[in-house]
Design an enzyme around this catalytic site. Structure first.
Site, mmCIF file in Angstrom:
data_model
loop_
_atom_site.group_PDB
_atom_site.id
_atom_site.type_symbol
_atom_site.label_atom_id
_atom_site.label_comp_id
_atom_site.label_asym_id
_atom_site.label_seq_id
_atom_site.Cartn_x
_atom_site.Cartn_y
_atom_site.Cartn_z
ATOM 1 N N CYS A 30 9.357 -27.031 -34.159
ATOM 2 C CA CYS A 30 10.082 -28.240 -34.556
ATOM 3 C C CYS A 30 10.370 -29.109 -33.331
ATOM 4 C CB CYS A 30 11.416 -27.965 -35.233
ATOM 5 S SG CYS A 30 11.297 -26.862 -36.631
ATOM 6 N N ARG A 83 4.791 -30.371 -32.103
ATOM 7 C CA ARG A 83 5.653 -29.200 -32.246
ATOM 8 C C ARG A 83 5.783 -28.720 -33.697
ATOM 9 N NH1 ARG A 83 8.536 -28.180 -27.859
ATOM 10 N NH2 ARG A 83 10.022 -26.978 -29.093
ATOM 11 N N TRP A 104 8.425 -27.514 -38.341
ATOM 12 C CA TRP A 104 7.439 -26.465 -38.567
ATOM 13 C C TRP A 104 8.217 -25.369 -39.271
ATOM 14 C CZ3 TRP A 104 6.596 -21.302 -37.091
ATOM 15 C CH2 TRP A 104 5.301 -20.832 -37.287
ATOM 16 N N ASN A 136 16.086 -26.823 -33.916
ATOM 17 C CA ASN A 136 14.805 -26.195 -33.607
ATOM 18 C C ASN A 136 15.102 -24.745 -33.227
ATOM 19 O OD1 ASN A 136 12.726 -26.377 -30.618
ATOM 20 N ND2 ASN A 136 12.345 -25.336 -32.515
ATOM 21 N N GLY A 137 14.594 -23.795 -34.026
ATOM 22 C CA GLY A 137 14.858 -22.387 -33.723
ATOM 23 C C GLY A 137 15.109 -21.606 -34.986
ATOM 24 N N GLU A 139 -12.876 -17.781 -27.285
ATOM 25 C CA GLU A 139 -12.234 -19.090 -27.260
ATOM 26 C C GLU A 139 -12.983 -20.090 -28.162
ATOM 27 O OE1 GLU A 139 -9.532 -20.260 -26.515
ATOM 28 O OE2 GLU A 139 -9.793 -22.387 -26.135
ATOM 29 N N LYS A 175 -11.356 -21.982 -31.382
ATOM 30 C CA LYS A 175 -11.364 -23.449 -31.524
ATOM 31 C C LYS A 175 -11.904 -23.832 -32.890
ATOM 32 C CE LYS A 175 -9.264 -24.410 -29.061
ATOM 33 N NZ LYS A 175 -8.660 -23.695 -27.997
ATOM 34 N N GLU A 179 -9.457 -22.775 -35.854
ATOM 35 C CA GLU A 179 -8.146 -23.423 -35.961
ATOM 36 C C GLU A 179 -8.231 -24.897 -36.361
ATOM 37 O OE1 GLU A 179 -5.570 -23.764 -32.496
ATOM 38 O OE2 GLU A 179 -7.299 -23.876 -31.185
ATOM 39 N N HIS A 213 -22.818 -2.872 -33.368
ATOM 40 C CA HIS A 213 -21.870 -1.877 -33.880
ATOM 41 C C HIS A 213 -21.137 -2.378 -35.120
ATOM 42 C CE1 HIS A 213 -22.616 0.640 -30.427
ATOM 43 N NE2 HIS A 213 -22.476 -0.443 -29.655
ATOM 44 N N LYS A 255 1.980 -26.946 -31.677
ATOM 45 C CA LYS A 255 1.542 -26.855 -30.286
ATOM 46 C C LYS A 255 2.345 -25.818 -29.507
ATOM 47 C CE LYS A 255 -0.900 -28.258 -26.814
ATOM 48 N NZ LYS A 255 -2.276 -27.713 -26.813
HETATM 49 O O1 M6R Z 1 1.611 -22.849 -24.755
HETATM 50 P P1 M6R Z 1 0.864 -21.567 -24.694
HETATM 51 O O2 M6R Z 1 -0.306 -21.602 -23.801
HETATM 52 O O3 M6R Z 1 1.759 -20.379 -24.396
HETATM 53 O O4 M6R Z 1 0.330 -21.357 -26.186
HETATM 54 C C1 M6R Z 1 -0.330 -20.198 -26.578
HETATM 55 C C2 M6R Z 1 -1.042 -20.384 -27.903
HETATM 56 O O5 M6R Z 1 -0.131 -20.695 -28.911
HETATM 57 C C3 M6R Z 1 -2.101 -21.497 -27.841
HETATM 58 O O6 M6R Z 1 -3.019 -21.275 -26.828
HETATM 59 C C4 M6R Z 1 -2.856 -21.587 -29.193
HETATM 60 O O7 M6R Z 1 -3.620 -20.451 -29.381
HETATM 61 C C5 M6R Z 1 -3.714 -22.854 -29.245
HETATM 62 N N1 M6R Z 1 -3.535 -23.520 -30.496
HETATM 63 C C6 M6R Z 1 -5.159 -22.594 -29.130
HETATM 64 O O8 M6R Z 1 -5.918 -23.745 -29.165
#
Ligand code: M6R
Length: 615
Positions: free
Chosen positions: A2, A27, A75, A101-102, A488, A492, A495, A511, A610
């Site tokens: 949030c 956020r 969020w 937020n929390g 990675e 990408k 997500e 395997h 984020k």
């Molecule tokens: O801010 P951070 O690097 O600690 O965040 C970690 C993950 O939440 C972040 O890398 C997430 O996996 C991204 N959405 C990936 O693109």
């Protein structure tokens, strides 16, 4: 997660809060709301959906008058994303309004007590419980808002950054923080409150970052009073000068923040090593390492903790630290590490990697390692973030603000910092001869230009994306340094385009995952010339003979893979350890184009945020 924003001063609060919320949508963006005090009443509008939806609703349904207001972009944690659960929340009397937020963990017990005392609730949120608890304290103890907030917060368990306003206090906002970030912008006769400094950057460069368990009573015409929530003692604010600028947080002509950030990587990597990498002199300067060199050199091992993309950067770092500096490394998901009673001693060094510097699991892992006596080093992007402040020492990545939810430049700049660290330690340990060290430094200096070249693959990647945009599954394979890149790449794609994707070490394919391969399965293979090239060519042949569609990322000039693959994307040649900095570029572009072609919201994918400030 949030995002919260507040304003008190002489300007119209509405546009400041709306713009601020838009900047904080990274956020969380499942619902949004705003409350404005017009001098008599606190008017409120909130809705499921994005800040744009809120704008439409607020403009149609409420008075936008007022120079005091608060806003929220959510969020969801407690209660589904809907109008009722959106913030702000009124207290039962309608006098108090809160944004939060929390998570308040003991909200259920408090709610039961408040219900017994006659309180009613219109949402399922923990936040509505908190605002009513504050009201109950205020009335029962006959105290002012600030004191009521302080007493109430001592009764809650959880995490919060809150802002509360009171209809009886037309010149005051009370804010408090524990576990979630909160910045106060200090202007001339005006104050701003926000989850980070981006909502107020065009108004003031002066900010106070609240520490955990601190609260502030912000009153017009008065100095800000900071207090410790536990015992009400006075805390002294330190005003920091902000380094952020407005252009950095705007799209700059790109359709999406993600694309802008992909294209920023040459500059971001350069900024990461600027002033640190002195190739001609044969020096790497990193104050955080220089001042703590013995800790690293005497360490039994390095433990890396992180989440998501940062965890993938940690995996690349494991290979680099072990290969170059010969220091044993373990890489852990922060969320697993913190709950599994790990063996950690004062002979361990823990490196926490986080773009945002606010990830709750990573922060908790740091606290655990510190309790056990480990030396904790942070690799963060956001300056002054919670992780940057919690660690014993650290190195910033200097990538600039990353707004797109999908991490791109965070990944490559984290790898750059970690490579510099490994090289520095290798040199200090004497395991590197001068010429090898020099070769690395010189090659690192070439990386921004080589990333530029890798970005030239964009039109080709767009064509390939069009072929595979309707796939339902995708495999990503790599070996050695490019195994984390495969993970990675898959993250990408899934997500932002919602296509199921898996990353695997190429040799693991036989395997299990090989059973999935048929003519409908695209397989992205990272097959650069250095590091197990012949082995990966064999893996490609195995896919080919099962009719899988092969998209290969290869080194410029490759011949062998070109004969086997359906599509070939070339990146420049570099040292094996540095290949992830180049091979990841076309994979970022591939997921970006596929997501755009599928009509997905690239910068704000569903269910994500984020900064993950909840565990
Ligand atoms: O801010 P951070 O690097 O600690 O965040 C970690 C993950 O939440 C972040 O890398 C997430 O996996 C991204 N959405 C990936 O693109």
């Amino acid at each position: 997660m949030c995002g919260i924003v507040g304003y008190i001063g002489y300007r119209d609060a509405y546009p400041i809060i709306i713009k601020g919320l838009q900047r904080l949508e990274y956020r969380g963006y499942d619902s949004a709301g705003i409350a404005l005090f017009d001098g008599e009443n606190i008017n409120l509008s909130k809705t499921k959906g994005k800040v744009d939806d809120l704008k439409k609703k607020a403009q149609a349904s409420m008075s936008l008058k007022g120079s005091l207001g608060i806003g929220h972009t959510r969020w969801a944690t407690h209660g589904a994303p809907n109008d009722k659960n959106s913030h702000p929340h009124y207290s039962n009397s309608g006098d108090l309004v809160i944004i939060h937020n929390g998570i308040i963990e003991n909200y259920d017990a408090i709610k039961k007590e408040l219900v017994n005392r006659g309180y009613t609730f219109s949402s399922e949120t923990d936040t509505e419980v908190l605002v009513n608890l504050i009201e109950e304290v205020k009335l029962k103890e006959n105290v002012k808002l600030g004191k009521a907030v302080q007493i109430a917060l001592n009764q809650v368990v959880g995490a919060y950054a809150i802002a509360v306003i009171d209809r009886q206090k037309p010149d005051e906002i009370v804010v408090a923080k524990l576990g979630s970030p909160l910045a106060i912008g200090v202007g001339e006769n005006e104050f701003f409150v926000a989850s980070d400094a981006s909502p107020f950057i065009e108004f003031t460069n002066n900010a106070i970052y609240l520490e955990d368990e601190e609260m502030a009573i912000i009153r017009l015409g008065k100095e800000i009073k900071l207090r410790k929530i536990k015992d009400d003692s006075i805390a002294y604010p330190s005003i920091q000068e902000l380094q952020l600028n407005l252009e950095e947080i705007e799209k700059g002509g790109f359709d999406h923040f993600m694309l802008k950030e992909i294209y920023e990587q040459p500059r971001a990597i350069l900024d990461t090593y600027r002033g640190r990498l002195l190739a001609k002199e044969g020096i790497i300067r990193m104050a955080g390492i220089d001042q703590n060199l013995e800790k690293f050199l005497n360490a039994n091992r390095i433990i890396i903790v992180a989440c998501g993309t940062s965890w993938h950067a940690g995996l690349v770092a494991e290979y680099i630290f072990e290969d170059l500096a010969r220091i044993p490394v373990e890489v852990e998901y922060a969320s697993e590490f913190r709950y599994r009673n790990p063996v950690v001693t004062d002979k361990d060094v823990l490196i926490a990697i986080s773009q945002s510097g606010e990830t709750a699991d990573t922060l908790a892992a740091i606290k655990l390692a510190k309790e056990k006596g480990a030396f904790v080093f942070g690799v963060c992007n956001v300056v002054g973030s919670s992780i940057a402040r919690e660690t014993d020492a650290g190195a910033y990545t200097h990538a600039g603000p990353e707004i797109g939810v999908a991490s791109t430049k965070a990944f490559t700049t984290q790898i750059t910092v970690l490579t510099l660290m490994a090289l520095k330690l290798a040199q200090a340990k004497g395991v590197f001869d001068r010429s090898r060290f020099h070769e690395y430094l010189t090659e690192l200096e070439q990386i921004p230009a080589k990333v530029e070249e890798a970005l030239l693959t964009n039109p080709l990647v767009e064509i390939i994306s069009n072929v595979y945009k309707d796939s339902t599954n995708c495999l990503y394979l790599g070996r050695g340094y490019n195994f984390p890149v495969a993970l990675e790449g898959a993250l990408k794609l899934k997500e932002i385009s919602y296509i199921h994707a898996e990353g695997y070490p190429a040799a693991e394919m036989k395997h299990g995952p090989i059973a999935l391969i048929d003519e409908h399965m695209p397989v992205v293979v990272i097959a650069t010339s250095k590091g197990h090239y012949e082995k990966i060519v064999s893996n490609i042949q195995e896919i080919k003979s099962r009719k899988g569609k092969i998209i290969a990322v290869v080194t410029q000039g490759d011949v062998q893979v070109r004969e086997l693959a359906d599509h070939v994307i070339e990146v420049p040649e570099t040292l094996e350890n540095l290949t992830p900095l180049l091979t990841t570029i076309p994979l970022q572009l591939l997921s970006y184009h596929i997501a755009v072609m599928r009509g997905c919201n690239v910068d704000q994918p569903r269910n994500l945020a984020k900064s993950v400030t909840v565990e």
